[in-house]
Design a protein around this motif. Sequence first.
Motif, short mmCIF file in Angstrom:
data_model
loop_
_atom_site.label_atom_id
_atom_site.label_comp_id
_atom_site.label_asym_id
_atom_site.label_seq_id
_atom_site.Cartn_x
_atom_site.Cartn_y
_atom_site.Cartn_z
N SER A 1 -46.96 55.54 34.16
CA SER A 1 -46.62 54.88 35.42
C SER A 1 -46.99 53.41 35.43
O SER A 1 -47.10 52.80 36.49
CB SER A 1 -47.36 55.59 36.58
N SER A 2 -47.16 52.83 34.26
CA SER A 2 -47.58 51.44 34.18
C SER A 2 -46.40 50.54 33.80
O SER A 2 -45.37 51.03 33.33
CB SER A 2 -48.70 51.29 33.14
N PRO A 3 -46.54 49.22 33.96
CA PRO A 3 -45.42 48.31 33.70
C PRO A 3 -45.27 47.88 32.25
O PRO A 3 -44.63 46.87 31.96
CB PRO A 3 -45.77 47.10 34.58
N TYR B 1 -42.06 53.91 44.69
CA TYR B 1 -42.85 53.55 43.51
C TYR B 1 -42.08 53.78 42.21
O TYR B 1 -41.44 54.80 42.01
CB TYR B 1 -44.14 54.37 43.43
N ARG B 2 -42.15 52.79 41.36
CA ARG B 2 -41.71 52.88 39.97
C ARG B 2 -42.47 51.81 39.19
O ARG B 2 -42.96 50.84 39.78
CB ARG B 2 -40.20 52.72 39.86
N PRO B 3 -42.60 51.98 37.89
CA PRO B 3 -43.44 51.06 37.11
C PRO B 3 -43.07 49.59 37.27
O PRO B 3 -43.95 48.72 37.20
CB PRO B 3 -43.23 51.53 35.67
N GLU B 4 -41.79 49.30 37.49
CA GLU B 4 -41.34 47.91 37.61
C GLU B 4 -42.02 47.15 38.74
O GLU B 4 -42.09 45.92 38.73
CB GLU B 4 -39.82 47.84 37.86
N LEU B 5 -42.50 47.87 39.76
CA LEU B 5 -43.11 47.21 40.91
C LEU B 5 -44.58 46.88 40.70
O LEU B 5 -45.18 46.14 41.49
CB LEU B 5 -42.93 48.07 42.17
N CYS B 6 -45.18 47.43 39.66
CA CYS B 6 -46.60 47.17 39.39
C CYS B 6 -46.85 45.67 39.21
O CYS B 6 -46.11 44.97 38.50
CB CYS B 6 -47.03 47.90 38.12
N GLY C 1 -59.81 54.86 50.07
CA GLY C 1 -61.16 54.33 49.96
C GLY C 1 -61.72 54.23 48.55
O GLY C 1 -62.92 54.05 48.38
N ALA C 2 -60.87 54.31 47.53
CA ALA C 2 -61.36 54.34 46.15
C ALA C 2 -61.69 52.95 45.61
O ALA C 2 -61.29 51.93 46.17
CB ALA C 2 -60.33 55.01 45.26
N HIS C 3 -62.43 52.94 44.50
CA HIS C 3 -62.69 51.73 43.70
C HIS C 3 -62.25 52.07 42.29
O HIS C 3 -62.93 52.82 41.58
CB HIS C 3 -64.18 51.37 43.76
N GLU C 4 -61.10 51.55 41.85
CA GLU C 4 -60.47 52.04 40.63
C GLU C 4 -59.48 51.03 40.08
O GLU C 4 -59.16 50.04 40.72
CB GLU C 4 -59.73 53.35 40.94
N ALA C 5 -58.98 51.33 38.87
CA ALA C 5 -57.97 50.48 38.26
C ALA C 5 -56.58 50.83 38.79
O ALA C 5 -55.75 49.94 39.00
CB ALA C 5 -58.00 50.63 36.74
N GLY C 6 -56.30 52.10 39.00
CA GLY C 6 -54.99 52.52 39.48
C GLY C 6 -54.01 52.75 38.34
O GLY C 6 -54.21 52.32 37.20
N ALA C 7 -52.91 53.41 38.66
CA ALA C 7 -51.92 53.81 37.66
C ALA C 7 -51.27 52.62 36.96
O ALA C 7 -50.81 52.74 35.82
CB ALA C 7 -50.84 54.67 38.31
N ILE D 1 -50.95 43.21 46.49
CA ILE D 1 -50.48 43.45 45.13
C ILE D 1 -50.39 44.95 44.86
O ILE D 1 -51.28 45.72 45.25
CB ILE D 1 -51.41 42.76 44.10
N VAL D 2 -49.31 45.38 44.21
CA VAL D 2 -49.11 46.79 43.87
C VAL D 2 -49.94 47.14 42.64
O VAL D 2 -49.76 46.56 41.57
CB VAL D 2 -47.62 47.08 43.58
N VAL D 3 -50.87 48.10 42.80
CA VAL D 3 -51.77 48.47 41.70
C VAL D 3 -51.75 49.96 41.39
O VAL D 3 -52.32 50.38 40.38
CB VAL D 3 -53.22 48.03 41.98
N ASN D 4 -51.12 50.76 42.25
CA ASN D 4 -51.24 52.21 42.08
C ASN D 4 -50.06 52.92 42.73
O ASN D 4 -49.31 52.34 43.52
CB ASN D 4 -52.55 52.69 42.73
N SER D 5 -49.91 54.21 42.38
CA SER D 5 -48.88 55.05 42.98
C SER D 5 -49.52 55.96 44.03
O SER D 5 -50.71 56.25 43.98
CB SER D 5 -48.20 55.90 41.90
N ASN D 6 -48.69 56.42 44.95
CA ASN D 6 -49.12 57.32 46.02
C ASN D 6 -48.02 58.36 46.22
O ASN D 6 -47.46 58.50 47.31
CB ASN D 6 -49.38 56.52 47.30
N LEU D 7 -47.69 59.06 45.14
CA LEU D 7 -46.51 59.91 45.12
C LEU D 7 -46.57 61.01 46.16
O LEU D 7 -47.61 61.63 46.39
CB LEU D 7 -46.34 60.51 43.72
N GLY D 8 -45.43 61.22 46.81
CA GLY D 8 -45.33 62.20 47.87
C GLY D 8 -45.68 61.65 49.24
O GLY D 8 -45.55 62.34 50.25
N GLN D 9 -46.09 60.39 49.28
CA GLN D 9 -46.53 59.77 50.53
C GLN D 9 -45.87 58.40 50.69
O GLN D 9 -44.96 58.05 49.96
CB GLN D 9 -48.06 59.64 50.53
#
Length: 228
Positions: free
Chosen positions: A183-185, A72-77, A39-45, A93-101
């Motif tokens: 974590s960015s491209p 997730y890896r930076p190449e997918l951003c 539910g966030a409003h953000e730029a993301g990783a 569009i891929v904008v962020n990571s959700n590590l562990g999930q």
Amino acid sequence: MVHIISSLILFEVLIVNYVFGNAPTTGEQVFGIRTTYHGAHEAGACALPKASYAISHPIAIGDIESLKYFKYRPELCGHVLQLDCGNGPLDVIVVNSNLGQGLDLYASTWNRLTNHMSPGITQCSIQLSARKAFDFDGPRCFHRPGSDSSHNEYYRCVGLLNTGGQIVISATIDDHRGKYMQSSPYFEFTYGQKIDSNKQIVFTLADGTTHKVYLRDCENQYNQQLWR
């Protein structure tokens, strides 16, 4: 010399496939991914630049085993994926990571894919799309938003976006290999010498092809795009 360069590119592709598993190609699909609400409003990783986007529905991707080559890896951003959670497909569009999930859907994406189901957990399929994320044709080089990459001759941080499903695996300037900025491209270059804006960056894609661009032609957008 041509044979040496070709061999080096092939070696890079093999290394990437060894470390990450085969890079996803358009049309390959993975099913039954655990998917949650974000539910966030953000730029993301991914720190994607503020721009005019053709794709407006953002997601974060995790690293659980069921994601396979979509971990997730930076190449997918900045890449476009097609998701289906049982109510028809949607390009996201891929904008962020959700590590562990698994997958994490921002509110606008969740509502479209689940038909406005209450926030919770669902399952979705995922595949790489050949669609371009931005409202312009072809790949474009960007400086990392908010960095001093465009005017600091001793530090450059650049990435190639809008490649239409082609995964970028490396970037070099004068045989100096860039490293991912967190974590960015974007690839960081800093090696104790001035990096003139007339230098050429060579981006290598997962299929072994290259895209060359002069540093002076990389777009500088200070602000990051915000997603919700």
